[in-house]
Design an enzyme around this catalytic site. Structure first.
Site, PDB file in Angstrom:
ATOM      1  N   LYS A 205     -10.593   1.982 -10.630  1.00 49.25           N
ATOM      2  CA  LYS A 205     -10.157   0.896 -11.511  1.00 49.25           C
ATOM      3  C   LYS A 205     -11.273  -0.148 -11.646  1.00 49.25           C
ATOM      4  O   LYS A 205     -11.599  -0.590 -12.727  1.00 49.25           O
ATOM      5  CB  LYS A 205      -8.880   0.269 -10.938  1.00 49.25           C
ATOM      6  CG  LYS A 205      -8.273  -0.784 -11.826  1.00 49.25           C
ATOM      7  CD  LYS A 205      -6.921  -1.244 -11.304  1.00 49.25           C
ATOM      8  CE  LYS A 205      -6.419  -2.404 -12.151  1.00 49.25           C
ATOM      9  NZ  LYS A 205      -5.145  -2.950 -11.692  1.00 49.25           N
ATOM     10  N   GLY A 265      -3.367   0.166  -8.825  1.00 49.70           N
ATOM     11  CA  GLY A 265      -3.971   1.417  -8.359  1.00 49.70           C
ATOM     12  C   GLY A 265      -2.929   2.409  -7.875  1.00 49.70           C
ATOM     13  O   GLY A 265      -2.950   3.593  -8.221  1.00 49.70           O
ATOM     14  N   ARG A 266      -1.985   1.935  -7.057  1.00 48.57           N
ATOM     15  CA  ARG A 266      -1.003   2.870  -6.459  1.00 48.57           C
ATOM     16  C   ARG A 266       0.092   3.264  -7.425  1.00 48.57           C
ATOM     17  O   ARG A 266       0.994   4.025  -7.055  1.00 48.57           O
ATOM     18  CB  ARG A 266      -0.441   2.270  -5.169  1.00 48.57           C
ATOM     19  CG  ARG A 266       0.119   0.862  -5.315  1.00 48.57           C
ATOM     20  CD  ARG A 266       0.290   0.206  -3.947  1.00 48.57           C
ATOM     21  NE  ARG A 266       0.696  -1.194  -4.037  1.00 48.57           N
ATOM     22  CZ  ARG A 266      -0.130  -2.217  -4.156  1.00 48.57           C
ATOM     23  NH1 ARG A 266      -1.433  -2.002  -4.242  1.00 48.57           N
ATOM     24  NH2 ARG A 266       0.316  -3.454  -4.191  1.00 48.57           N
ATOM     25  N   GLU A 351       1.066  -0.654   1.150  1.00 46.81           N
ATOM     26  CA  GLU A 351       0.179  -1.591   0.450  1.00 46.81           C
ATOM     27  C   GLU A 351       1.026  -2.545  -0.398  1.00 46.81           C
ATOM     28  O   GLU A 351       0.624  -3.674  -0.646  1.00 46.81           O
ATOM     29  CB  GLU A 351      -0.825  -0.816  -0.427  1.00 46.81           C
ATOM     30  CG  GLU A 351      -2.040  -1.648  -0.803  1.00 46.81           C
ATOM     31  CD  GLU A 351      -3.192  -0.822  -1.384  1.00 46.81           C
ATOM     32  OE1 GLU A 351      -4.136  -0.502  -0.645  1.00 46.81           O
ATOM     33  OE2 GLU A 351      -3.149  -0.497  -2.581  1.00 46.81           O
ATOM     34  N   HIS A 382       8.118  20.781  15.320  1.00 45.65           N
ATOM     35  CA  HIS A 382       7.404  21.247  16.510  1.00 45.65           C
ATOM     36  C   HIS A 382       6.353  20.236  16.949  1.00 45.65           C
ATOM     37  O   HIS A 382       5.443  20.567  17.707  1.00 45.65           O
ATOM     38  CB  HIS A 382       6.760  22.612  16.223  1.00 45.65           C
ATOM     39  CG  HIS A 382       7.792  23.637  15.850  1.00 45.65           C
ATOM     40  ND1 HIS A 382       8.466  24.383  16.786  1.00 45.65           N
ATOM     41  CD2 HIS A 382       8.322  23.972  14.646  1.00 45.65           C
ATOM     42  CE1 HIS A 382       9.344  25.172  16.184  1.00 45.65           C
ATOM     43  NE2 HIS A 382       9.284  24.926  14.878  1.00 45.65           N
ATOM     44  N   LYS A 510     -13.151  -5.161   3.910  1.00 47.99           N
ATOM     45  CA  LYS A 510     -14.234  -4.807   2.972  1.00 47.99           C
ATOM     46  C   LYS A 510     -15.404  -5.789   3.130  1.00 47.99           C
ATOM     47  O   LYS A 510     -16.567  -5.387   3.162  1.00 47.99           O
ATOM     48  CB  LYS A 510     -13.722  -4.875   1.524  1.00 47.99           C
ATOM     49  CG  LYS A 510     -12.780  -3.767   1.133  1.00 47.99           C
ATOM     50  CD  LYS A 510     -12.443  -3.878  -0.347  1.00 47.99           C
ATOM     51  CE  LYS A 510     -11.294  -2.962  -0.735  1.00 47.99           C
ATOM     52  NZ  LYS A 510     -10.831  -3.162  -2.094  1.00 47.99           N
TER      53      LYS A 510
HETATM   54  O1  F6P Z   1      -8.698  -1.146  -1.151  1.00 48.61           O
HETATM   55  C1  F6P Z   1      -7.470  -0.969  -1.753  1.00 48.61           C
HETATM   56  C2  F6P Z   1      -7.612  -0.558  -3.185  1.00 48.61           C
HETATM   57  O2  F6P Z   1      -7.929  -1.651  -3.969  1.00 48.61           O
HETATM   58  C3  F6P Z   1      -6.351   0.119  -3.683  1.00 48.61           C
HETATM   59  O3  F6P Z   1      -5.378  -0.766  -4.074  1.00 48.61           O
HETATM   60  C4  F6P Z   1      -6.877   0.997  -4.757  1.00 48.61           C
HETATM   61  O4  F6P Z   1      -5.976   2.007  -5.099  1.00 48.61           O
HETATM   62  C5  F6P Z   1      -8.139   1.507  -4.106  1.00 48.61           C
HETATM   63  O5  F6P Z   1      -8.634   0.420  -3.356  1.00 48.61           O
HETATM   64  C6  F6P Z   1      -9.194   2.034  -5.041  1.00 48.61           C
HETATM   65  O6  F6P Z   1      -9.612   1.055  -5.935  1.00 48.61           O
HETATM   66  P1  F6P Z   1     -10.430   1.433  -7.224  1.00 48.61           P
HETATM   67  O7  F6P Z   1      -9.582   2.282  -8.097  1.00 48.61           O
HETATM   68  O8  F6P Z   1     -10.776   0.122  -7.874  1.00 48.61           O
HETATM   69  O9  F6P Z   1     -11.657   2.172  -6.778  1.00 48.61           O
END
Ligand code: F6P
Length: 539
Positions: A205, A265-266, A351, A382, A510
């Site tokens: 993204k 993203g999710r 998240e 198991h 990060k």
């Molecule tokens: O670090 C979390 C995050 O921002 C997620 O929410 C997202 O899905 C992932 O990193 C990847 O982000 P991007 O699509 O911007 O690479």
């Protein structure tokens, strides 16, 4: 104390939990011959049986009151109305528009975005069709045999899970996924693929994510070892909202597929992020996937809470988490095809709702999302089921079972079904000391040996679970299943009064990774003593 934990609906549920604590679920069945039917619901080809939960009709009504009190209806209207529901980033969350048919209007920030979504889908379908038909060729004129998605988090987990889940419908090139900055993943794949016949999809993204960019640059270097720069246009496409960043990487606008800032993203696998799925199963089946999700959107938007699958699953989750004291939620799909769904759902739930600050910026005094984990049945039986049955902590489970198998080994499928039903039954009913005694006596055990053996074989029971059945893992039902969980997550965020659409908790790590990298490059950056000491050992 927060307003929520002091509210009438919350206090009534606390009292109800006290009352039910003394009850056993098997007794609830004994009191109500219709319980299996009265505590199950159907929608969009999915069947939810929640009769094994420690809940009665009054408890269920109280949970629905809680949803009303928290203004679920208002929040759902704001979500579907394309209003700003992500308050910390001033964004709407319009993922439902991604799966709406062309005939439906869905506003985001006051504008119907469905035509824009469909225009981008058309571009994607046209590209995908060329790749699948062999019209899109690599730099040496050969057709594409392998497609590699480089992305992480939401830019990886959804497509990875769906491509595997829908393997029975795959008739396109092979798909592969590279996410980890640990280059063991990329280098292992590079040994198996051919630069002349491999197409790379760089999915991000933001197009700045460290792991994705590192892997993308390496993939590019790998291609350029056997081809010149002109090959990039044949072998690299991008999926992103950050068009300037994509251009800087060297991917042309015509090879870039977009989505929008109002897609988290999710929640993004329904957009261009689903490109690997489209390549694998083709546009028509991808449309079925979207249709299943859209049907679940409509169910969630219109069904009354008491028969609304996502609402009920969310409320039962709150019940187990906040009132009955469950420590975690376990996902047990009895389907090898759904092996990657847990990782996808972990990001979705944890998240989204793994937060301790409410929408108004105050610390909450109640539990929000529990840890979510699991593995496919029967493998999990198991491994960790021992703890589910006899551990000191209580865990709720979603058993997910496709009724029809994709294969024709009917005996094995019957065994799978039997195990699934047996595990939820065992969790519910348990086994008393008396039952164990009779069983062991029948085997000839007596005296001290008998008494010593009994406690180890007793099961407390009353361990809550849902059983969610779908007719089969096909594109339509998979779409419905995933949308069900998305909305479950949203409903829980409403109950807990938190914003499920931001993820500030990932930022600090990060930033610190950048500091550590700078320290490794010899720069003088402030690090805590523990990290400095660890680094010292490596350097
Ligand atoms: O670090 C979390 C995050 O921002 C997620 O929410 C997202 O899905 C992932 O990193 C990847 O982000 P991007 O699509 O911007 O690479």
């Amino acid at each position: 104390m927060s307003k929520l934990t002091q509210s009438p609906a919350w206090l009534a549920l606390q009292a109800k939990a006290e009352e039910l604590r003394a009850q056993r679920v098997v007794h609830l069945f004994a009191q109500d011959a219709d319980r299996p039917a009265r505590f199950s619901r159907d929608a969009v080809g999915l069947h939810l049986d929640f009769s094994k939960q420690k809940i009665d009709q009054q408890g269920l009504d109280l949970l629905v009151n809680l949803a009303d009190q928290q203004d679920l209806k208002g929040w759902r209207d704001r979500l579907f109305g394309g209003d700003i529901v992500n308050n910390t980033e001033a964004r709407a969350a319009g993922h439902m528009a991604l799966r709406a048919p062309a005939s439906v209007a869905m506003p985001v920030n006051g504008e119907n975005v469905v035509p824009t979504v469909h225009a981008e889908l058309e571009r994607l379908y046209s590209f995908v069709t060329k790749v699948r038909k062999g019209e899109w060729r690599g730099y040496s004129g050969k057709r594409i045999t392998d497609v590699v998605n480089i992305g992480i988090g939401g830019s990886d987990l959804g497509p990875r899970m769906a491509c595997f889940a829908l393997a029975a419908f795959v008739d396109g090139p092979r798909t592969h996924f590279v996410s980890n900055v640990d280059a063991a993943q990329l280098t292992a794949l590079l040994r198996k693929i051919d630069p002349e016949t491999t197409l790379w999809i760089i999915t991000s993204k933001t197009f700045t994510t460290q792991e994705t960019m590192a892997n993308a640059h390496e993939a590019r270097r790998w291609l350029l070892r056997s081809a010149d720069e002109s090959a990039i246009a044949k072998h690299f496409v991008a999926v992103s909202t950050a068009h300037a960043e994509v251009a800087r990487f060297g991917i042309a606008a015509e090879n870039t597929f977009g989505f929008w800032e109002w897609v988290g993203g999710r929640y993004s696998l329904w957009s261009a992020v689903g490109l690997p799925i489209m390549v694998a199963i083709g546009p028509e089946r991808f449309r079925n996937f979207l249709d299943g999700a859209h049907a679940m959107d409509e169910h969630f938007r219109t069904a009354p809470s008491i028969s609304n699958l996502p609402v009920l699953m969310a409320l039962l989750g709150v019940w187990n988490n906040n009132f009955l004291g469950c420590s975690s939620h376990c996902l047990a799909p009895y389907s090898q095809r759904l092996v990657h769904i847990t990782a996808w759902l972990q990001q979705l739930e944890m998240e989204s709702n793994g937060k301790h600050i409410d929408r108004q910026g105050h610390a909450v005094d109640y539990a929000t999302t529990p840890a979510l984990w699991g593995d496919v049945g029967t493998n999990g039986q198991h491994a960790f089921f021992q703890m589910l049955h006899q551990g000191t902590t209580l865990h709720s489970v979603d058993f997910i079972l496709p009724v029809k198998a994709e294969h024709d080994l009917a005996d094995q499928h019957r065994m799978l079904i039997a195990n699934c039903f047996a595990q939820s039954a065992a969790m519910m009913r348990g086994k008393t000391a008396e039952e164990v005694r009779e069983e062991l006596k029948a085997k000839g055990l007596q005296g001290d040996a008998l008494e010593a053996a009994i406690p180890h074989r007793v099961f407390a029971g009353d361990r809550p679970s849902n059983t969610l059945m779908l007719s089969t893992v096909d594109p339509y039902h998979l779409g419905a299943l995933l949308a069900l969980y998305e909305h479950r997550t949203f409903v829980q965020s409403v109950i807990w009064n938190i914003n499920p659409f931001d993820q500030w908790g990932v930022e600090l790590g990060k930033q610190l990774a950048q500091h550590v990298l700078m320290a490794m490059a010899g720069k003088d950056v402030p690090l805590d003593p523990s990290t400095r000491s660890l680094l010292g050992r490596i350097l």
